[in-house]
Design an enzyme around this catalytic site. Structure first.
Site, PDB file in Angstrom:
ATOM      1  N   ARG A   1      55.782  65.313  42.602  1.00  0.00           N
ATOM      2  CA  ARG A   1      54.657  64.997  43.460  1.00  0.00           C
ATOM      3  C   ARG A   1      53.310  65.023  42.741  1.00  0.00           C
ATOM      4  O   ARG A   1      52.569  64.041  42.749  1.00  0.00           O
ATOM      5  CB  ARG A   1      54.612  65.968  44.649  1.00  0.00           C
ATOM      6  CG  ARG A   1      53.606  65.583  45.705  1.00  0.00           C
ATOM      7  CD  ARG A   1      53.610  66.552  46.868  1.00  0.00           C
ATOM      8  NE  ARG A   1      54.919  66.686  47.489  1.00  0.00           N
ATOM      9  CZ  ARG A   1      55.194  67.513  48.498  1.00  0.00           C
ATOM     10  NH1 ARG A   1      54.223  68.274  48.991  1.00  0.00           N
ATOM     11  NH2 ARG A   1      56.402  67.583  49.001  1.00  0.00           N
TER      12      ARG A   1
ATOM     13  N   HIS B   1      60.305  56.574  49.015  1.00  0.00           N
ATOM     14  CA  HIS B   1      59.427  57.737  49.170  1.00  0.00           C
ATOM     15  C   HIS B   1      59.443  58.227  50.614  1.00  0.00           C
ATOM     16  O   HIS B   1      58.604  57.833  51.424  1.00  0.00           O
ATOM     17  CB  HIS B   1      57.999  57.336  48.756  1.00  0.00           C
ATOM     18  CG  HIS B   1      57.096  58.503  48.470  1.00  0.00           C
ATOM     19  ND1 HIS B   1      57.186  59.254  47.322  1.00  0.00           N
ATOM     20  CD2 HIS B   1      56.078  59.042  49.184  1.00  0.00           C
ATOM     21  CE1 HIS B   1      56.259  60.190  47.332  1.00  0.00           C
ATOM     22  NE2 HIS B   1      55.573  60.088  48.461  1.00  0.00           N
TER      23      HIS B   1
ATOM     24  N   TYR C   1      45.074  46.438  58.670  1.00  0.00           N
ATOM     25  CA  TYR C   1      43.961  45.499  58.485  1.00  0.00           C
ATOM     26  C   TYR C   1      43.823  45.025  57.038  1.00  0.00           C
ATOM     27  O   TYR C   1      43.322  43.932  56.796  1.00  0.00           O
ATOM     28  CB  TYR C   1      42.645  46.152  58.919  1.00  0.00           C
ATOM     29  CG  TYR C   1      42.600  46.523  60.380  1.00  0.00           C
ATOM     30  CD1 TYR C   1      42.767  45.564  61.373  1.00  0.00           C
ATOM     31  CD2 TYR C   1      42.385  47.843  60.766  1.00  0.00           C
ATOM     32  CE1 TYR C   1      42.721  45.914  62.718  1.00  0.00           C
ATOM     33  CE2 TYR C   1      42.346  48.201  62.100  1.00  0.00           C
ATOM     34  CZ  TYR C   1      42.515  47.238  63.071  1.00  0.00           C
ATOM     35  OH  TYR C   1      42.476  47.576  64.397  1.00  0.00           O
TER      36      TYR C   1
END
Length: 835
Positions: A30, A76, A120
């Site tokens: 990570r 993931h 968006y």
């Protein structure tokens, strides 16, 4: 554990083991980047998923939500917001030195604004990010199972680019953290080349040797980095913080915003902030300054404005007359994030284990990774080439024995029998026999056979080259170096962060911190202003939307003066000009200066910081004026009058002169006057000048002012396209305020002389047409003779196309500058296109 069975465990042992497993998961999977490709797992998975989706730099954008969904569903299994945040950061030009993702839409800002929702925005790979994945399909890296063992994902990317140092990384794991600053790609590749060229002496290379190339961090937001820090103990000498950080892998450096001071009217000043320290939130900075002023801890400010636009950061702080600007600046550095400390901790995963790396170790890990990638890629290409060559050998055997092969196949009852017979009769392999059976009839043509033979010969050469490469470690290193140099040619750029020594005072002197770099300043007739480090800027040809007004060779420490037709002028630091590659690129002067778009700029002038002498001005009506350089106000935010010009007149030219030069004025009807510069006494800024030449009639006007070169040639062209050249000696020196002598008698089809230039055999002339076309020309193509020589046509004109003017690439006299000291290089010569 079976249901219903209760086992006793030691809670201390269980907590220790569980926490250790969690810590290792955070460290490896990570928070820390791999030292080979410089990527954390989530970043690697995002780039690979986009590659798998075909979102290359040449393809159209796709919704960010599609990319996030692809990453979550395949590689993931964590929160979607964490994946989107990682992708957003890779698309921010203020976070990444070289962006890996090309985002379209709102991807946040340096003010701390969050990106728009993933539904968006759209994204695709950049060319830079694409190169991190180059050759991944050629078995260059290991693939590991994904979270549910249904797919494979790369354990590391091939990374043609040294991304660990180039883009840096930051992350907090358990019990450790990493903070790697970004660096300049050019410097890192130069250091890698240095190591590859001295691979046999690698143990003898010191970090200080590599720092000849890697000078320090290069942040995307620019700013300043101080090399030296104060001693660790009282009365200790300053130590080199950069060498300490790169030698040990850990250290702290001081970073500072880039600031300069502009003078205002009534002895006021304003502080202009143009570059911020890395990861500084601009909105928080402004709030901090406002709070300090409100609480009385920061005095002397009258206004605080954020004038940041698409051209870059610009924060304006205006001060009162009663305070010293340096004191205000020192308080700003001390109390606000304008100066801060950046901690360097080059911690990355090496063979799955976290290690602190110095500069040399980080570069070596990358080189070894690239050598492994080149080896595996070569083995893959070799196996593929050998397999194809094996098939072609079988096809050539069949073509050499075509009739027998056809007969064998026709006599066989089944395809299996035919394959067996071919293998037995011609000693072929199963693959070769099957290729013969699958061969279409068109391959039997003579030309097709030649294609097979040519392909086989090329494959043999490739196989030989690949085997030589695999057997030669030196060739492997040369291949790695060649690919790095190609990346350098493709993406190499100048550093944005300036490395400076620790200053004696708390306030940096802006002029001392401006980089000393040569550049080209381009000013267009329609108003675009830009600078370029490319020599392509000097190539003027073809039709131009914004014809050139001036092309000036300058230094980033110089100042650009723009002069308007009404006699007003403004001053701009060259280093603050926007970047451009050609005329028409850049920013309109109305967006960079107090000039409006209605004001007509007629001249541009580069004045070096150390220049001495005069600015000589001339108007269309023949008025001439000299101004001492010392009388110019220098860098100021307000326009100033450099010459009072009548409403019926217009300023036309501005030249640097030494005080001992001669000037030449030429008019539209063909008259020219030559007189000494000192015939015009120096005047103040508000003066209107004196008459230099008497005009003939209301239709006449000055069309050129030149500094006389005693060894030069006067080149003249008319609007009808005829030109001639005459030695300077043909023009007598006389007093000003006369009609001069005849330079050229206008031919019948010519309306006026449009340009008179002072040239020599090395000069490059550019002819401007009324259609916007610019043509290159040389003195050798012009008819030369006395002042009375008949001009000849050099360019064809028509009713809609006439010659509008001409420009010249010319060097300014070196005596304009003071003699340089032996310890300092002389200032660069100024080249100007003057019409």
């Amino acid at each position: 554990m079976e249901v219903g069975i209760v086992k006793k465990i030691d809670i201390d042992v269980e907590m220790r083991q569980s926490y250790l497993s969690y810590a290792m998961s955070v460290i490896v999977s990570r928070a820390l980047p791999d030292a080979r490709d410089g990527l954390k797992p989530v970043q690697r998975r995002i780039l690979y998923a986009m590659h798998d989706m075909g979102l290359s730099a040449e393809k159209s954008y796709k919704k960010s939500a599609r990319v996030v969904g692809e990453v979550l569903g395949k590689y993931h299994p964590h929160g979607d917001q964490s994946v989107y945040d990682a992708m957003v950061r890779m698309a921010q030009d203020f976070s990444m030195r070289y962006m890996l993702v090309d985002g379209q839409g709102n991807f946040g800002s340096i003010d701390g604004d969050a990106a728009a929702a993933m539904r968006y925005t759209e994204a695709r790979l950049t060319f830079f990010g694409q190169d991190l994945l180059a050759d991944i399909e050629k078995d260059t890296v290991d693939f590991v199972p994904n979270f549910d063992d249904s797919l494979k994902e790369p354990a590391v990317l091939p990374a043609t680019i040294p991304n660990l140092l180039v883009n840096g990384s930051s992350g907090i794991a358990v019990g450790m953290s990493t903070s790697i600053p970004p660096h300049n790609l050019t410097e890192v590749i130069q250091a890698l080349d240095y190591m590859l060229n001295r691979w046999d002496e690698l143990d003898d290379i010191a970090v200080s040797d590599l720092m000849q190339f890697v000078h320090g961090p290069d942040f995307p937001t620019g700013g300043l980095v101080f090399r030296y820090r104060e001693g660790r103990t009282a009365n200790a000498e300053p130590f080199d913080a950069l060498i300490n950080a790169y030698s040990t892998g850990k250290g702290r450096i001081t970073v500072r915003a880039k600031v300069h001071i502009e003078q205002m009217e009534r002895n006021k000043s304003r502080i202009i902030i143009t570059e911020l320290p890395y990861q500084t939130n601009k909105t928080n900075l402004l709030s901090r300054i406002a709070d300090l002023h409100r609480n009385g801890r920061l005095e002397g400010l009258t206004d605080l404005r954020d004038e940041t636009d698409r051209n870059g950061v610009r924060i304006v702080l205006e001060t009162t007359r009663t305070v010293e600007v340096e004191d205000v600046l020192a308080d700003l550095y001390r109390l606000t994030p304008l100066q801060s400390t950046f901690s360097i901790n080059i911690l990355a995963l090496v063979n799955g284990e976290p290690k602190v790396l110095n500069l040399k170790q980080a570069l070596r890990v990358y080189i070894e990774h690239r050598l492994e990638v080149v080896r595996r890629r070569s083995e893959y290409n070799l196996a593929k080439a050998e397999a194809r060559a094996h098939v072609l050998e079988g096809l050539l055997v069949a073509l050499d024995n075509l009739d027998e092969v056809i007969s064998t196949i026709r006599r066989s009852r089944t395809a299996e029998t035919a394959r067996t017979n071919l293998i037995k009769n011609y000693k072929l392999s199963d693959i070769q026999a099957q290729a013969i059976l699958d061969m279409p009839l068109r391959r039997l043509a003579a030309l097709e056979r030649k294609k097979i033979q040519d392909e086989y010969d090329d494959l043999q050469k490739l196989i030989k080259a690949l085997r030589q490469l695999l057997n030669s470690p030196q060739q492997m290193r040369q291949t790695v170096q060649k690919e790095l140099d190609e990346i350098l040619d493709k993406y190499g750029d100048r550093r944005q962060t300036q490395i400076v020594d620790m200053l004696d005072s708390d306030v940096s002197v802006p002029t001392d911190l401006i980089p000393d770099q040569d550049t080209w300043v381009m000013v267009g007739e329609k108003g675009t202003v830009a600078r370029s480090n490319s020599t392509q800027a000097t190539r003027l040809s073809g039709r131009m939307d914004d014809p050139p007004l001036a092309l000036l060779q300058a230094n980033t420490q110089d100042f650009l003066y723009l002069l308007a037709a009404n006699g007003d002028a403004v001053c701009l630091p060259v280093h603050q000009l926007p970047q451009g590659m050609a005329y028409g690129e850049g920013t309109h002067w109305a967006e960079l200066t107090p000039f409006t778009r209605r004001q007509h700029v007629v001249a541009a002038l580069i004045i070096p910081r150390e220049a001495e002498g005069y600015v000589t001005l001339a108007t269309l009506a023949g008025m001439v004026k000299r101004v001492r350089l010392d009388d110019l106000p220098g860098l100021t935010s307000e326009p100033f009058t450099v010459m009072r010009v009548d409403k019926s007149d217009s300023l036309g030219w501005a030249l640097l002169t030494s005080g001992e030069d001669e000037l030449m004025l030429s008019t539209a009807v063909g008259q020219t006057i030559r007189f000494k510069e000192d015939d015009v006494r120096p005047m103040g800024l508000a003066a209107g000048g004196v008459l230099g030449i008497k005009l003939k009639g209301d239709t006449d006007g000055v069309i050129s002012m030149q500094v006389v070169n005693p060894e030069g040639v006067v080149w003249t062209v008319t609007d009808s396209g005829v030109a001639k050249a005459t030695a300077v000696g043909e023009y007598p020196t006389q007093g000003r305020n006369g009609q001069g002598v005849i330079n050229l008698r206008l031919p019948k089809d010519a309306l006026e002389v449009v340009a008179v230039l002072m040239v020599d055999s090395q000069s490059q002339i550019y002819i401007k047409m009324t259609t916007g076309l610019v043509k290159s020309y040389s003195l050798a193509k012009t008819k030369q003779g006395s002042r009375s020589v008949t001009p000849e046509e050099i360019v064809s004109v028509g009713p809609r196309s006439r010659v509008a003017g001409a420009l010249l690439l010319r060097a300014r006299p070196e005596d304009m500058l003071p003699e340089p000291e032996e310890s300092q290089p002389s200032s660069p010569a100024q080249l100007a296109l003057l019409g």
